[in-house]
Design an enzyme around this catalytic site. Structure first.
Site, PDB file in Angstrom:
ATOM      1  N   LYS A 111       0.823  -1.213   0.000  1.00  0.00           N
ATOM      2  CA  LYS A 111       0.000   0.000   0.000  1.00  0.00           C
ATOM      3  C   LYS A 111       0.851   1.254   0.000  1.00  0.00           C
ATOM      4  O   LYS A 111       0.488   2.264  -0.593  1.00  0.00           O
ATOM      5  CB  LYS A 111      -0.944   0.019   1.206  1.00  0.00           C
ATOM      6  CG  LYS A 111      -2.156  -0.873   1.046  1.00  0.00           C
ATOM      7  CD  LYS A 111      -3.259  -0.436   1.994  1.00  0.00           C
ATOM      8  CE  LYS A 111      -4.497  -1.317   1.817  1.00  0.00           C
ATOM      9  NZ  LYS A 111      -5.549  -0.992   2.780  1.00  0.00           N
ATOM     10  N   LYS A 206      -4.722 -10.877  -7.166  1.00  0.00           N
ATOM     11  CA  LYS A 206      -5.841 -11.049  -6.239  1.00  0.00           C
ATOM     12  C   LYS A 206      -7.026 -10.176  -6.668  1.00  0.00           C
ATOM     13  O   LYS A 206      -6.828  -9.050  -7.110  1.00  0.00           O
ATOM     14  CB  LYS A 206      -5.353 -10.640  -4.846  1.00  0.00           C
ATOM     15  CG  LYS A 206      -6.235 -11.013  -3.705  1.00  0.00           C
ATOM     16  CD  LYS A 206      -5.622 -10.565  -2.376  1.00  0.00           C
ATOM     17  CE  LYS A 206      -5.615  -9.053  -2.217  1.00  0.00           C
ATOM     18  NZ  LYS A 206      -5.226  -8.582  -0.887  1.00  0.00           N
ATOM     19  N   LYS A 209     -10.551  -4.573  -4.134  1.00  0.00           N
ATOM     20  CA  LYS A 209     -11.360  -3.360  -4.251  1.00  0.00           C
ATOM     21  C   LYS A 209     -10.628  -2.289  -5.038  1.00  0.00           C
ATOM     22  O   LYS A 209     -11.248  -1.394  -5.612  1.00  0.00           O
ATOM     23  CB  LYS A 209     -11.654  -2.794  -2.846  1.00  0.00           C
ATOM     24  CG  LYS A 209     -12.576  -3.652  -1.990  1.00  0.00           C
ATOM     25  CD  LYS A 209     -12.565  -3.166  -0.532  1.00  0.00           C
ATOM     26  CE  LYS A 209     -13.363  -4.110   0.371  1.00  0.00           C
ATOM     27  NZ  LYS A 209     -13.018  -3.973   1.796  1.00  0.00           N
TER      28      LYS A 209
HETATM   29  P1  TYM Z   1     -10.510  -6.440   3.968  1.00  0.00           P
HETATM   30  O1  TYM Z   1     -11.572  -5.426   4.256  1.00  0.00           O
HETATM   31  O2  TYM Z   1      -9.451  -6.105   3.007  1.00  0.00           O
HETATM   32  O3  TYM Z   1     -11.185  -7.786   3.486  1.00  0.00           O
HETATM   33  C1  TYM Z   1     -12.261  -8.388   4.183  1.00  0.00           C
HETATM   34  C2  TYM Z   1     -12.123  -9.900   4.157  1.00  0.00           C
HETATM   35  O4  TYM Z   1     -12.150 -10.365   2.801  1.00  0.00           O
HETATM   36  C3  TYM Z   1     -11.015 -11.196   2.558  1.00  0.00           C
HETATM   37  N1  TYM Z   1     -10.606 -11.048   1.147  1.00  0.00           N
HETATM   38  C4  TYM Z   1     -10.483 -12.064   0.301  1.00  0.00           C
HETATM   39  N2  TYM Z   1     -10.665 -13.395   0.442  1.00  0.00           N
HETATM   40  C5  TYM Z   1     -10.439 -14.180  -0.647  1.00  0.00           C
HETATM   41  N3  TYM Z   1     -10.062 -13.681  -1.856  1.00  0.00           N
HETATM   42  C6  TYM Z   1      -9.867 -12.360  -2.041  1.00  0.00           C
HETATM   43  N4  TYM Z   1      -9.502 -11.886  -3.239  1.00  0.00           N
HETATM   44  C7  TYM Z   1     -10.075 -11.489  -0.941  1.00  0.00           C
HETATM   45  N5  TYM Z   1      -9.970 -10.140  -0.775  1.00  0.00           N
HETATM   46  C8  TYM Z   1     -10.301  -9.895   0.508  1.00  0.00           C
HETATM   47  C9  TYM Z   1      -9.968 -10.707   3.520  1.00  0.00           C
HETATM   48  O5  TYM Z   1      -8.973 -11.684   3.755  1.00  0.00           O
HETATM   49  C10 TYM Z   1     -10.795 -10.403   4.751  1.00  0.00           C
HETATM   50  O6  TYM Z   1     -11.039 -11.592   5.495  1.00  0.00           O
HETATM   51  N6  TYM Z   1      -7.422  -6.108   7.918  1.00  0.00           N
HETATM   52  C11 TYM Z   1      -8.716  -6.649   7.464  1.00  0.00           C
HETATM   53  C12 TYM Z   1      -9.881  -6.149   8.287  1.00  0.00           C
HETATM   54  C13 TYM Z   1      -9.763  -6.380   9.750  1.00  0.00           C
HETATM   55  C14 TYM Z   1      -9.863  -7.614  10.439  1.00  0.00           C
HETATM   56  C15 TYM Z   1      -9.733  -7.301  11.811  1.00  0.00           C
HETATM   57  C16 TYM Z   1     -10.044  -8.925  10.024  1.00  0.00           C
HETATM   58  C17 TYM Z   1      -9.577  -5.403  10.689  1.00  0.00           C
HETATM   59  N7  TYM Z   1      -9.579  -5.947  11.919  1.00  0.00           N
HETATM   60  C18 TYM Z   1      -9.790  -8.295  12.810  1.00  0.00           C
HETATM   61  C19 TYM Z   1     -10.086  -9.933  11.023  1.00  0.00           C
HETATM   62  C20 TYM Z   1      -9.952  -9.603  12.374  1.00  0.00           C
HETATM   63  C21 TYM Z   1      -8.926  -6.220   6.014  1.00  0.00           C
HETATM   64  O7  TYM Z   1      -8.393  -5.254   5.553  1.00  0.00           O
HETATM   65  O8  TYM Z   1      -9.854  -6.954   5.338  1.00  0.00           O
END
Ligand code: TYM
Length: 343
Positions: A111, A206, A209
């Site tokens: 990022k 991947k 978003k």
């Molecule tokens: P975020 O918002 O980027 O994504 C949310 C969830 O979606 C999963 N994900 C995917 N899984 C499979 N294939 C993909 N292409 C894909 N893109 C996204 C992510 O792995 C995630 O599970 N840091 C985290 C948010 C967070 C969090 C937490 C998660 C903040 N605090 C505590 C668990 C526990 C994030 O940015 O997810």
């Protein structure tokens, strides 16, 4: 107790990767665990967000949770910023974690790019807040996609260092487990055929978003027609599907589409190959499109309806925040005394 915590950022449109890697897997856990599902708005602002967009995206993630089948009466659904204990514990973790740990995070490096001096300090400290999210509730299991694995390892490191740095105080305050620890060492739940959904344009990237191409991802708000078109146009190699699941190796696009089919139909890739092995894309893609539309179509409709009903969604978030706050405050009462803060 077995407690599940997971979170999703309200930044940009939710896509099929978020659904299959995370949200869909949250639903059955309600039957076996206490579940807390968070909309991590404080994480979202590590990169500047337009305030109106942030409000809309926060409601959209909450609507997706409910539309996917998470019951806000059983599970806790809330947005992070309503429970200030997240920020409070994150600060303490900022003082436990080391800068070097943060600098090693691949998501931060991706990022920040070459411009790492000019990103927010919050972006660097992001994993401290994530550890606070999880450990505030002493969650034992965290269902996420594969891209969060490194952050969860850091959460374990922070828990272990806190337990160690404050071992004497934890014992003196008599707030430890039998083994003397205060925070549990959390288990990631990264399993199934859809832990890493790839772009529909490029099987080596991947689904995300932030991909500039709208064709690269299926948004949970796409209509049936849009979903079917994107699947039919998805990039593939020209070969038919392999006869065995091992034959997917070295064929990232085929592997991805078979994984999506498997996850949407609650099967393994082996089962999907048993049905479609040797068939061409002209057979498989329409079948996948029908399946995707049958699952995502009704869910998207419900999401669109809920997002407009801001009174209902905001009430769900407020109620969830109240329940989360009670749990979080119980942890913080102990943490403050462990650290030596006078109240
Ligand atoms: P975020 O918002 O980027 O994504 C949310 C969830 O979606 C999963 N994900 C995917 N899984 C499979 N294939 C993909 N292409 C894909 N893109 C996204 C992510 O792995 C995630 O599970 N840091 C985290 C948010 C967070 C969090 C937490 C998660 C903040 N605090 C505590 C668990 C526990 C994030 O940015 O997810």
């Amino acid at each position: 107790t077995n407690r599940v915590f997971s979170g999703i950022q309200p930044s940009g449109d939710l896509h099929l990767g978020n659904y299959l890697g995370a949200i869909r897997r949250f639903v059955p856990l309600q039957d076996t665990h206490d579940c807390i599902y968070c909309v991590v708005d404080m994480h979202a602002i590590t990169v500047w967000q337009d305030p109106d967009d942030l409000r809309r995206a926060t409601r959209e993630v909450a609507a997706a949770y409910v539309a996917a089948g998470i019951d806000p009466k059983r599970a806790i659904i809330f947005n992070q910023s309503q429970v200030m204990q997240h920020a409070e514990l994150a600060w303490i973790f900022n003082c436990v974690a080391r800068i070097g740990w943060m600098n090693r995070m691949t998501q931060f490096k991706d990022k920040a790019g070459k411009n790492s001096e000019n990103v927010s300090l919050g972006l660097l400290a992001y994993p401290s807040l994530m550890a606070a999210d999880i450990l505030l509730y002493k969650a034992t299991h965290v269902p996420v996609g594969d891209d969060q694995k490194q952050h969860l390892e850091l959460t374990r490191d922070i828990a272990a260092k806190f337990n160690n740095d404050y071992a004497a105080s934890i014992a003196a305050q008599n707030v430890g487990q039998d083994d003397g620890s205060f925070f549990p060492i959390t288990e990631p739940l990264i399993a199934g055929p859809a832990t890493r959904i790839m772009s529909l344009r490029d099987g080596t990237k991947k689904m995300s978003k932030s991909d500039p191409s709208d064709q690269s991802r299926i948004s949970l708000l796409d209509n049936a027609d849009g979903i079917a078109k994107k699947i039919k146009k998805a990039t593939t190699d020209p070969e038919p599907l392999p006869e065995t699941v091992e034959g997917l190796a070295g064929r990232p696009e085929a592997d991805n589409l078979v994984g999506i089919y498997a996850a949407l139909s609650d099967q393994s890739k082996t089962q999907v190959i048993a049905e479609f092995g040797g068939k061409g894309w002209g057979t498989f893609k329409p079948a996948l499109a029908d399946l995707a539309v049958s699952v995502l179509g009704p869910m998207g409709e419900e999401m669109r309806r809920l997002v407009e009903d801001t009174t209902t969604i905001d009430a769900i978030l407020r109620d969830g925040a109240e329940r989360a706050r009670a749990l979080a405050e119980a942890t913080m009462v102990d943490v403050r005394s462990i650290v030596g803060f006078i109240r």
